[in-house]
Motif scaffolding. Structure first.
Motif, PDB file in Angstrom:
ATOM      1  N   UNK A   1     111.212  17.754  20.206  1.00 58.64           N
ATOM      2  CA  UNK A   1     110.029  18.490  19.732  1.00 58.64           C
ATOM      3  C   UNK A   1     110.402  19.916  19.340  1.00 58.64           C
ATOM      4  N   UNK A   2     109.695  20.428  18.344  1.00 57.56           N
ATOM      5  CA  UNK A   2     109.845  21.809  17.902  1.00 57.56           C
ATOM      6  C   UNK A   2     108.550  22.547  18.196  1.00 57.56           C
ATOM      7  N   UNK A   3     108.676  23.847  18.421  1.00 57.25           N
ATOM      8  CA  UNK A   3     107.490  24.612  18.810  1.00 57.25           C
ATOM      9  C   UNK A   3     107.553  26.019  18.226  1.00 57.25           C
ATOM     10  N   UNK A   4     106.395  26.647  18.180  1.00 57.99           N
ATOM     11  CA  UNK A   4     106.258  28.048  17.781  1.00 57.99           C
ATOM     12  C   UNK A   4     105.260  28.706  18.735  1.00 57.99           C
ATOM     13  N   UNK A   5     105.390  29.999  18.931  1.00 59.46           N
ATOM     14  CA  UNK A   5     104.502  30.729  19.855  1.00 59.46           C
ATOM     15  C   UNK A   5     103.835  31.874  19.112  1.00 59.46           C
ATOM     16  N   UNK A   6     102.691  32.231  19.605  1.00 62.56           N
ATOM     17  CA  UNK A   6     101.955  33.373  19.076  1.00 62.56           C
ATOM     18  C   UNK A   6     101.332  34.127  20.260  1.00 62.56           C
ATOM     19  N   UNK A   7     101.323  35.428  20.128  1.00 58.81           N
ATOM     20  CA  UNK A   7     100.766  36.275  21.190  1.00 58.81           C
ATOM     21  C   UNK A   7      99.401  36.784  20.741  1.00 58.81           C
ATOM     22  N   UNK A   8      98.395  36.510  21.536  1.00 59.32           N
ATOM     23  CA  UNK A   8      97.030  36.959  21.249  1.00 59.32           C
ATOM     24  C   UNK A   8      96.671  38.126  22.170  1.00 59.32           C
ATOM     25  N   UNK A   9      96.056  39.124  21.590  1.00 59.66           N
ATOM     26  CA  UNK A   9      95.537  40.258  22.395  1.00 59.66           C
ATOM     27  C   UNK A   9      94.025  40.230  22.303  1.00 59.66           C
ATOM     28  N   UNK A  10      93.382  40.093  23.432  1.00 57.70           N
ATOM     29  CA  UNK A  10      91.919  39.987  23.499  1.00 57.70           C
ATOM     30  C   UNK A  10      91.383  41.238  24.179  1.00 57.70           C
ATOM     31  N   UNK A  11      90.488  41.881  23.497  1.00 55.82           N
ATOM     32  CA  UNK A  11      89.825  43.069  24.076  1.00 55.82           C
ATOM     33  C   UNK A  11      88.470  42.652  24.624  1.00 55.82           C
TER      34      UNK A  11
ATOM     35  N   UNK B   1     101.492  31.777  28.801  1.00 58.13           N
ATOM     36  CA  UNK B   1     101.465  32.953  29.673  1.00 58.13           C
ATOM     37  C   UNK B   1     100.170  33.710  29.443  1.00 58.13           C
ATOM     38  N   UNK B   2      99.577  34.241  30.485  1.00 59.42           N
ATOM     39  CA  UNK B   2      98.346  35.033  30.395  1.00 59.42           C
ATOM     40  C   UNK B   2      98.438  36.189  31.372  1.00 59.42           C
ATOM     41  N   UNK B   3      97.962  37.360  30.929  1.00 53.80           N
ATOM     42  CA  UNK B   3      97.961  38.520  31.852  1.00 53.80           C
ATOM     43  C   UNK B   3      96.991  38.303  33.001  1.00 53.80           C
TER      44      UNK B   3
ATOM     45  N   UNK C   1      92.202  44.831  28.277  1.00 53.28           N
ATOM     46  CA  UNK C   1      93.082  44.120  27.346  1.00 53.28           C
ATOM     47  C   UNK C   1      93.698  42.930  28.052  1.00 53.28           C
ATOM     48  N   UNK C   2      93.548  41.769  27.436  1.00 56.97           N
ATOM     49  CA  UNK C   2      94.142  40.544  27.947  1.00 56.97           C
ATOM     50  C   UNK C   2      95.152  40.026  26.907  1.00 56.97           C
ATOM     51  N   UNK C   3      96.364  39.721  27.388  1.00 58.91           N
ATOM     52  CA  UNK C   3      97.425  39.215  26.503  1.00 58.91           C
ATOM     53  C   UNK C   3      97.685  37.739  26.823  1.00 58.91           C
ATOM     54  N   UNK C   4      97.624  36.912  25.760  1.00 55.60           N
ATOM     55  CA  UNK C   4      97.857  35.472  25.904  1.00 55.60           C
ATOM     56  C   UNK C   4      99.018  35.057  24.997  1.00 55.60           C
ATOM     57  N   UNK C   5      99.945  34.207  25.529  1.00 60.39           N
ATOM     58  CA  UNK C   5     101.027  33.619  24.739  1.00 60.39           C
ATOM     59  C   UNK C   5     100.727  32.123  24.600  1.00 60.39           C
ATOM     60  N   UNK C   6     100.456  31.689  23.357  1.00 61.88           N
ATOM     61  CA  UNK C   6     100.084  30.294  23.082  1.00 61.88           C
ATOM     62  C   UNK C   6     101.249  29.614  22.371  1.00 61.88           C
TER      63      UNK C   6
END
Length: 819
Positions: free
Chosen positions: A653-663, A610-612, A639-644
């Motif tokens: 399969x197993x997965x994990x997510x992280x949210x990145x905030x880019x200024x 997901x990306x703003x 501000x841009x928010x990315x969910x990787x």
């Protein structure tokens, strides 16, 4: 001899005979006794122990027993006294009929040395049968013109006893016209004849009633009675006369039923009715009446039942010829049965061993048996044989006894049993033979250890297995049987990772199935070596072992672990800085993750969930690098928010997510300046209130930063600080003073103190939050470090200066109250 008390006559005779039954004679190893018939069961016959010169106890220990061929045994051995006694009722007439002497033959077997003794017992007759007439009330017809002295043969009485106990005399009741005369035939039998003493007168007395009594010579005397009715007729003064006084004929025993073997003829010199002769077979006890049939008119004798030489070698038939008025004459027919080879040899197994140990030496006796042929002469000569391929041979003993012995040592693993065919063949023409089968089991001894089909085994088991899971099964084969082949399994004692091997693995001692006693973790160990031992139950037991390599198979049980960016403990997220001048493909940051699994389960792929601002950034599928997908524009949000998402390749399969905030800004002041220009569509009152709040936050932040810089400049030589700005998805502005990330590619982890100010742009209840200190991991590029060097400080100083940190927090609270 013991003193006898007075007893009734018959019983005294029986006891006297029993006392004299000990007379015996030994000739060529044969023992002979004599015993009267009809004595009580258990009566003494003879002392076997004495005659064999052995004590009764020794005789019993040597395993003496009676062996006979087929017929029911009439005698038994008393184990205490070593005496031969009767085992049941003995009827001489049933056993031997009229034959004398009546001899019973059987054999004694001493089992310890398989010695055979022949025993012959003579059964003597007692007077237990009275004479009997074939017809108890015969009728005689005699002419009244018959002159005195005329003789009328009467039907004889028969006594099945022999010797003195058989028929001795006849007596006729007293009368005026008849007397009795008894004649003795060539065979010794007595034939009564009625003699007319006085002329008859039918008109005076038409019928005369006579009583004929037959007496034997026994003690007491037994008798039989015949009531004769004499009818007086006229004129028939001649009786029939046979052509021969005695007829003899020889017949093979296999002659078919219905065959005519002889015709008897009698003539009568009278005429008419008085000369009509009819033939009758006298109904005497025995089988002759059942085997032969006499034609009353022709005198033909035919066979009605098959002859058997082995049952009777000859038959005697008494035949009467009677004319019309009733005069009769008598003759005898002797039928001799000729033997034919119609009986095959018969086996009588005296002793047989059902099982023999496989280590028995050659010459071991397997069986003792007797072969007998009921025929006679050459037809009864028997020879025995067995197949040559078997490790056995026959040894002949006395009286057609044979011993079956081994010729070499046996091997149960080669042949577990032998189905031995014994053949007996007589000397007849054509010869007859009989086969019997002896099943001999070879008993096992423990001479073979258990063996595994393979020299070593490998097994695979998935990690995270449930406790008690069946891992593998081993099977050892022992060619022995029973307890010698009963295999039990165990594990060799050993330790693994400091613990006994038995705490990891167990084995079912009966089935060889291995079970896991705990859940295995591939990340702790990947393989396990052990030894399985198989032991049989023989005496002594034999064993063997085999190695087993147990390999763990990795399962996808660990989800990817994101190392960077790390999630701060206060719930905030780090802010990555991207300059507005960044070209497409510019490396903004990199998501770093690892997976504790191995192989395909540890292969990671990165995706942008997901990306703003869709299309602005891209994530490397295998590298996790976050790069700009196009050039940044002025209209792009600050501000841009990315969910990787980081996902492994396991199943599932197993997965994990992280949210990145880019200024998006070239430096920190620009970030702060751009925060004031953020507007969120709302009503005029809310917008004005939000503007005030933004200005207040900016002022407070500036004062706070100035204070922190001044404080750290005074007490620390170097201080590194980064700021982070968080904004909510609906206009919420978050300004952390923590993680500012450079854009070069070389990064490092720092733990810094941070706080955040949250602004609610479109809420009438806007508030400012000062959370507790937080530590986060941030990668700092060389370029960013140069630009923000004035904000940086060593982490060690923060750890040593918690008091100064508390002062900062108190100052923030005071500043908040002021605002």
């Amino acid at each position: 001899m013991a003193t006898l008390q007075k007893l009734p006559g018959c019983r005294m005779l029986v006891l006297l005979c029993a006392l004299w039954a000990s007379l015996w004679e030994a000739r060529a190893g044969q023992i002979r006794y004599s015993v009267p018939e009809e004595i009580d069961k258990g009566s003494f016959v003879g002392s076997i122990a004495k005659d064999l010169g052995l004590e009764p106890q020794v005789l019993a220990e040597r395993g003496v027993r009676i062996v006979s061929r087929g017929r029911s045994q009439l005698f038994a051995l008393n184990p205490r006294s070593g005496s031969l006694v009767t085992s049941g009722r003995i009827d001489r007439e049933e056993l031997c009929a009229q034959s004398t002497p009546c001899l019973m033959n059987f054999n004694l077997l001493l089992e310890d040395k398989l010695t055979i003794y022949s025993v012959e017992v003579e059964v003597t007759d007692v007077n237990d049968n009275a004479p009997r007439f074939g017809v108890e009330e015969p009728e005689l017809k005699i002419s009244e013109t018959t002159t005195p002295g005329f003789r009328i043969p009467l039907k004889s009485a028969h006594d099945v006893d022999v010797g003195e106990n058989t028929l001795q005399k006849y007596e006729l009741n007293s009368n005026d016209h008849f007397s009795l005369d008894v004649r003795t035939g060539a065979d010794g039998n007595k034939y009564p004849e009625l003699v007319l003493e006085r002329a008859l007168d039918r008109e005076e007395e038409a019928v005369h009633h006579l009583v004929l009594v037959a007496l034997d010579g026994g003690s007491p005397v037994r008798s039989g009675t015949c009531r004769i009715r004499v009818k007086v007729l006229d004129v028939n003064d001649n009786a029939p006369v046979f052509t021969q006084p005695e007829y003899r004929v020889s017949v093979p025993e296999n002659v078919p039923v219905g065959t005519r073997i002889l015709t008897v003829t009698a003539t009568d010199p009278d005429e008419g009715y008085n000369a009509q002769v009819t033939y009758f077979q006298e109904q005497a006890p025995g089988e002759a009446a059942d085997v032969f049939e006499l034609k009353t008119t022709s005198g033909d004798i035919t066979i009605t039942k098959s002859l058997d030489y082995e049952k009777a070698k000859f038959h005697e038939i008494d035949i009467e010829a009677q004319d019309g008025p009733g005069l009769l004459t008598r003759t005898k027919v002797v039928v001799t049965v000729l033997d034919v080879n119609d009986n095959a040899p018969e086996f009588y197994m005296t002793s047989a061993t059902a099982s023999v140990p496989e280590d028995s030496p050659p010459g071991t006796v397997i069986a003792l048996f007797n072969v007998h042929d009921r025929d006679s002469g050459q037809n009864a000569v028997v020879t025995c044989s067995l197949p040559e391929m078997f490790p056995f041979k026959l040894e002949r003993s006395v009286d057609n006894y044979y011993r079956l012995v081994t010729t070499r040592a046996l091997d149960r693993e080669e042949f577990s049993f032998y189905n031995i065919t014994l053949s007996a063949k007589d000397g007849g023409n054509p010869s007859l033979s009989t086969d019997t089968h002896l099943l001999l089991q070879v008993a096992d001894i423990n001479d073979n250890p258990p063996s595994f089909p393979r020299g070593s085994y490998s097994a695979y088991i998935s990690e995270n297995n449930p406790r008690g899971t069946s891992i593998f099964s081993v099977l050892a084969y022992d060619p022995d049987i029973n307890d010698n082949a009963h295999v039990t399994y165990s594990l060799a004692e050993d330790t693994f990772q400091g613990a006994p091997l038995s705490s990891y693995i167990s084995i079912n001692s009966d089935t060889g199935v291995l079970y896991a006693l705990r859940s295995f973790d591939y990340e702790q160990f990947q393989d396990l070596q052990l030894w399985v031992i198989a032991v049989d139950s023989g005496n002594p037991p034999l064993s063997s072992n085999v190695s087993l390599s147990l390999f763990l198979v990795d399962q996808n049980d660990n989800m990817p672990e994101i190392l960077y960016p790390a999630l701060p403990t206060d719930g905030s997220t780090g802010v990555e800085l991207a300059p507005r001048s960044a070209e497409p493909g510019y490396l903004v940051t990199k998501v770093v993750a690892v997976d504790k699994d191995s192989g395909q389960n540890a292969w990671l792929s990165y995706r942008l969930l997901k990306a703003s601002e869709p299309g602005l950034f891209s994530v490397g599928l295998h590298t996790g690098e976050v790069r700009t997908a196009r050039a940044l524009l002025d209209r792009d949000a600050l501000k841009q928010s990315l969910v990787v998402s980081v996902q492994d390749h396991g199943q599932p399969p197993l997965s994990a997510t992280v949210t990145l905030t880019i200024a998006i800004a070239d430096n920190i002041p620009e970030v702060l300046a751009d925060l004031g220009s953020i507007r969120t569509p709302a009503n005029s009152d809310d917008s004005e209130l939000t503007l005030y709040l933004v200005v207040a936050v900016a002022v407070v932040s500036c004062v706070f930063l100035a204070f922190v810089i001044a404080l750290l400049a005074l007490r620390l030589r170097r201080w590194h600080m980064s700021r982070m700005l968080h904004a909510s998805r609906d206009g919420l502005g978050v300004i952390p003073a923590s993680h500012f990330v450079g854009v070069d590619g070389v990064r490092a982890f720092l733990q810094t103190y941070s706080h955040e100010v949250s602004l609610t742009a479109d809420s009438g209840k806007s508030h400012i939050i000062f959370p507790q200190p937080n530590y986060a991991d941030t990668l700092i590029s060389h370029e960013s470090c140069d630009k923000t060097d004035m904000l940086s400080a060593p982490q060690s100083l923060l750890d040593d200066k918690r008091e100064e940190t508390s002062q900062v927090i108190r100052f923030c609270h005071m500043l908040m109250l002021f605002c």
